[in-house]
Each structure stands twice: as structure tokens, then as C-alpha cells.
Design a protein around this motif. Structure first.
Motif, PDB file in Angstrom:
ATOM      1  N   ALA A 150       0.829  -1.200   0.000  1.00 21.25           N
ATOM      2  CA  ALA A 150       0.000   0.000   0.000  1.00 21.25           C
ATOM      3  C   ALA A 150       0.866   1.253   0.000  1.00 21.25           C
ATOM      4  CB  ALA A 150      -0.923  -0.001   1.206  1.00 21.25           C
ATOM      5  N   ASP A 151       2.009   1.204   0.684  1.00 20.83           N
ATOM      6  CA  ASP A 151       2.918   2.349   0.706  1.00 20.83           C
ATOM      7  C   ASP A 151       3.482   2.624  -0.682  1.00 20.83           C
ATOM      8  OD1 ASP A 151       2.519   2.562   3.425  1.00 20.83           O
ATOM      9  OD2 ASP A 151       4.331   1.434   3.935  1.00 20.83           O
ATOM     10  N   LEU A 152       3.796   1.583  -1.420  1.00 16.70           N
ATOM     11  CA  LEU A 152       4.365   1.749  -2.760  1.00 16.70           C
ATOM     12  C   LEU A 152       3.344   2.282  -3.757  1.00 16.70           C
ATOM     13  CD1 LEU A 152       6.695  -1.363  -3.133  1.00 16.70           C
ATOM     14  CD2 LEU A 152       7.328   1.007  -2.720  1.00 16.70           C
ATOM     15  N   ASP A 153       2.061   2.079  -3.479  1.00 13.01           N
ATOM     16  CA  ASP A 153       1.025   2.613  -4.370  1.00 13.01           C
ATOM     17  C   ASP A 153       1.059   4.136  -4.398  1.00 13.01           C
ATOM     18  OD1 ASP A 153       0.142   0.097  -5.049  1.00 13.01           O
ATOM     19  OD2 ASP A 153      -1.494   0.093  -3.569  1.00 13.01           O
ATOM     20  N   ASP A 154       1.521   4.744  -3.319  1.00 15.11           N
ATOM     21  CA  ASP A 154       1.557   6.199  -3.218  1.00 15.11           C
ATOM     22  C   ASP A 154       2.833   6.806  -3.793  1.00 15.11           C
ATOM     23  OD1 ASP A 154      -0.881   6.043  -1.910  1.00 15.11           O
ATOM     24  OD2 ASP A 154       0.050   5.991   0.077  1.00 15.11           O
ATOM     25  N   VAL A 155       3.824   5.973  -4.118  1.00 14.14           N
ATOM     26  CA  VAL A 155       5.109   6.471  -4.605  1.00 14.14           C
ATOM     27  C   VAL A 155       5.092   6.514  -6.127  1.00 14.14           C
ATOM     28  CG1 VAL A 155       7.594   6.058  -4.675  1.00 14.14           C
ATOM     29  CG2 VAL A 155       6.305   5.510  -2.612  1.00 14.14           C
ATOM     30  N   LYS A 156       5.495   7.671  -6.670  1.00 18.30           N
ATOM     31  CA  LYS A 156       5.637   7.793  -8.116  1.00 18.30           C
ATOM     32  C   LYS A 156       7.127   7.836  -8.424  1.00 18.30           C
ATOM     33  CE  LYS A 156       4.554  10.506 -12.150  1.00 18.30           C
ATOM     34  NZ  LYS A 156       4.040  11.753 -12.684  1.00 18.30           N
ATOM     35  N   PHE A 157       7.567   6.913  -9.268  1.00 22.62           N
ATOM     36  CA  PHE A 157       8.971   6.860  -9.652  1.00 22.62           C
ATOM     37  C   PHE A 157       9.173   7.543 -10.991  1.00 22.62           C
ATOM     38  CE2 PHE A 157       8.655   3.329  -6.685  1.00 22.62           C
ATOM     39  CZ  PHE A 157       9.772   3.537  -5.895  1.00 22.62           C
ATOM     40  N   LEU A 158      10.249   8.292 -11.105  1.00 17.88           N
ATOM     41  CA  LEU A 158      10.578   9.022 -12.327  1.00 17.88           C
ATOM     42  C   LEU A 158      11.854   8.478 -12.940  1.00 17.88           C
ATOM     43  CD1 LEU A 158      10.031  12.595 -10.851  1.00 17.88           C
ATOM     44  CD2 LEU A 158       8.419  11.305 -12.250  1.00 17.88           C
TER      45      LEU A 158
ATOM     46  N   PHE B 157      16.952  -0.494 -11.181  1.00 15.64           N
ATOM     47  CA  PHE B 157      16.257  -1.639 -11.767  1.00 15.64           C
ATOM     48  C   PHE B 157      17.042  -2.049 -12.996  1.00 15.64           C
ATOM     49  CE2 PHE B 157      12.745   0.516  -9.578  1.00 15.64           C
ATOM     50  CZ  PHE B 157      12.225  -0.543  -8.855  1.00 15.64           C
ATOM     51  N   GLY B 158      17.777  -3.142 -12.889  1.00 15.11           N
ATOM     52  CA  GLY B 158      18.627  -3.552 -14.001  1.00 15.11           C
ATOM     53  C   GLY B 158      19.676  -2.490 -14.259  1.00 15.11           C
ATOM     54  N   ARG B 159      19.660  -1.922 -15.456  1.00 15.24           N
ATOM     55  CA  ARG B 159      20.620  -0.872 -15.801  1.00 15.24           C
ATOM     56  C   ARG B 159      20.020   0.520 -15.667  1.00 15.24           C
ATOM     57  NH1 ARG B 159      23.409  -2.157 -21.333  1.00 15.24           N
ATOM     58  NH2 ARG B 159      24.640  -0.405 -20.592  1.00 15.24           N
ATOM     59  N   SER B 160      18.777   0.610 -15.221  1.00 15.87           N
ATOM     60  CA  SER B 160      18.082   1.900 -15.126  1.00 15.87           C
ATOM     61  C   SER B 160      17.922   2.335 -13.681  1.00 15.87           C
ATOM     62  CB  SER B 160      16.688   1.795 -15.745  1.00 15.87           C
ATOM     63  OG  SER B 160      16.758   1.402 -17.078  1.00 15.87           O
ATOM     64  N   PHE B 161      17.881   3.628 -13.484  1.00 12.82           N
ATOM     65  CA  PHE B 161      17.591   4.190 -12.173  1.00 12.82           C
ATOM     66  C   PHE B 161      16.194   4.772 -12.192  1.00 12.82           C
ATOM     67  CE2 PHE B 161      22.220   4.372 -12.025  1.00 12.82           C
ATOM     68  CZ  PHE B 161      22.477   3.923 -10.745  1.00 12.82           C
ATOM     69  N   ARG B 162      15.506   4.676 -11.050  1.00 17.07           N
ATOM     70  CA  ARG B 162      14.227   5.335 -10.859  1.00 17.07           C
ATOM     71  C   ARG B 162      14.338   6.153  -9.585  1.00 17.07           C
ATOM     72  NH1 ARG B 162      14.096   3.934 -15.266  1.00 17.07           N
ATOM     73  NH2 ARG B 162      12.492   2.796 -16.391  1.00 17.07           N
ATOM     74  N   VAL B 163      13.845   7.374  -9.658  1.00 14.74           N
ATOM     75  CA  VAL B 163      13.956   8.311  -8.547  1.00 14.74           C
ATOM     76  C   VAL B 163      12.557   8.612  -8.023  1.00 14.74           C
ATOM     77  CG1 VAL B 163      14.766  10.598  -7.855  1.00 14.74           C
ATOM     78  CG2 VAL B 163      15.980   9.341  -9.647  1.00 14.74           C
ATOM     79  N   PRO B 164      12.331   8.468  -6.729  1.00 13.73           N
ATOM     80  CA  PRO B 164      11.019   8.823  -6.189  1.00 13.73           C
ATOM     81  C   PRO B 164      10.756  10.316  -6.394  1.00 13.73           C
ATOM     82  CG  PRO B 164      12.303   7.590  -4.581  1.00 13.73           C
ATOM     83  CD  PRO B 164      13.220   7.941  -5.702  1.00 13.73           C
ATOM     84  N   GLU B 165       9.551  10.649  -6.828  1.00 11.63           N
ATOM     85  CA  GLU B 165       9.201  12.044  -7.077  1.00 11.63           C
ATOM     86  C   GLU B 165       9.385  12.882  -5.821  1.00 11.63           C
ATOM     87  OE1 GLU B 165       5.779  14.185  -9.656  1.00 11.63           O
ATOM     88  OE2 GLU B 165       5.081  12.801  -8.112  1.00 11.63           O
ATOM     89  N   SER B 166       9.085  12.310  -4.665  1.00 12.51           N
ATOM     90  CA  SER B 166       9.238  13.044  -3.402  1.00 12.51           C
ATOM     91  C   SER B 166      10.698  13.395  -3.138  1.00 12.51           C
ATOM     92  CB  SER B 166       8.678  12.224  -2.240  1.00 12.51           C
ATOM     93  OG  SER B 166       9.350  10.981  -2.148  1.00 12.51           O
ATOM     94  N   ALA B 167      11.637  12.559  -3.600  1.00 10.55           N
ATOM     95  CA  ALA B 167      13.058  12.833  -3.416  1.00 10.55           C
ATOM     96  C   ALA B 167      13.498  14.024  -4.263  1.00 10.55           C
ATOM     97  CB  ALA B 167      13.888  11.604  -3.768  1.00 10.55           C
ATOM     98  N   VAL B 168      12.909  14.147  -5.452  1.00  9.35           N
ATOM     99  CA  VAL B 168      13.220  15.296  -6.316  1.00  9.35           C
ATOM    100  C   VAL B 168      12.737  16.577  -5.651  1.00  9.35           C
ATOM    101  CG1 VAL B 168      12.848  16.356  -8.572  1.00  9.35           C
ATOM    102  CG2 VAL B 168      13.124  13.877  -8.390  1.00  9.35           C
ATOM    103  N   ALA B 169      11.497  16.560  -5.160  1.00  5.02           N
ATOM    104  CA  ALA B 169      10.936  17.745  -4.498  1.00  5.02           C
ATOM    105  C   ALA B 169      11.774  18.129  -3.283  1.00  5.02           C
ATOM    106  CB  ALA B 169       9.490  17.480  -4.085  1.00  5.02           C
ATOM    107  N   SER B 170      12.187  17.139  -2.512  1.00  3.40           N
ATOM    108  CA  SER B 170      13.006  17.393  -1.327  1.00  3.40           C
ATOM    109  C   SER B 170      14.370  17.973  -1.702  1.00  3.40           C
ATOM    110  CB  SER B 170      13.182  16.096  -0.545  1.00  3.40           C
ATOM    111  OG  SER B 170      13.985  16.301   0.583  1.00  3.40           O
ATOM    112  N   ALA B 171      15.002  17.432  -2.736  1.00  2.00           N
ATOM    113  CA  ALA B 171      16.308  17.921  -3.171  1.00  2.00           C
ATOM    114  C   ALA B 171      16.216  19.366  -3.645  1.00  2.00           C
ATOM    115  CB  ALA B 171      16.860  17.034  -4.284  1.00  2.00           C
ATOM    116  N   VAL B 172      15.161  19.685  -4.380  1.00  2.10           N
ATOM    117  CA  VAL B 172      14.989  21.056  -4.863  1.00  2.10           C
ATOM    118  C   VAL B 172      14.744  22.002  -3.688  1.00  2.10           C
ATOM    119  CG1 VAL B 172      13.483  22.583  -6.205  1.00  2.10           C
ATOM    120  CG2 VAL B 172      14.214  20.383  -7.158  1.00  2.10           C
ATOM    121  N   GLU B 173      13.892  21.595  -2.749  1.00  2.00           N
ATOM    122  CA  GLU B 173      13.619  22.438  -1.577  1.00  2.00           C
ATOM    123  C   GLU B 173      14.892  22.685  -0.773  1.00  2.00           C
ATOM    124  OE1 GLU B 173      10.507  20.669   0.737  1.00  2.00           O
ATOM    125  OE2 GLU B 173       9.074  20.817  -0.919  1.00  2.00           O
TER     126      GLU B 173
END
Length: 68
Positions: free
Chosen positions: A3-11, A41-57
């Protein structure tokens, strides 16, 4: 936990770069340095959208503190 992962958007790195208006290489550097959390994931990276917002803030807060 599922249920927690349902709320996470990966970019993708390209989506993060577009949002932050930087190059993909800059995003990769932030990920590899640990400044931007990401999941690999394999050779790709996925970044949580919340991490982007936090980094910018955090970056904006640091910049404002430096100019004061």
C-alpha cells in the motif's frame, strides 16, 4: 508495504532532468554521490518524485541561506 508503494511515483532520469532543467549526466552525478536517492532496476535508475521535491527544496533553502 504494498500500500505504501502505491503512493510512490517513480521518475526516470530523463524525467528528473527535465523537471530540474539540468542534463541527465547531472542527475546521474547526484544519484551516484548520494545527494538524490534512487533505486536501480537492471541498468536503469528510478527516482522517487518526493526525493526530487526534497532535493529542490533543500537546494533552494541552502541558496537563500547563503545569500542572506
Amino acid at each position: 508495504m504494498a500500500a505504501d508503494l502505491d503512493d510512490v511515483k517513480f521518475l526516470t532520469v530523463a524525467e528528473v532532468a527535465e523537471m530540474m532543467r539540468v542534463s541527465k549526466m547531472t542527475v546521474y552525478r547526484l544519484v551516484h554521490s548520494g545527494e538524490l536517492p534512487a533505486i536501480r532496476f537492471g541498468r536503469s535508475f528510478r527516482v522517487p518524485e518526493s526525493a526530487v521535491a526534497s532535493a529542490v527544496e533543500n537546494h533552494v533553502a541552502d541558496h537563500v541561506a547563503d545569500s542572506a
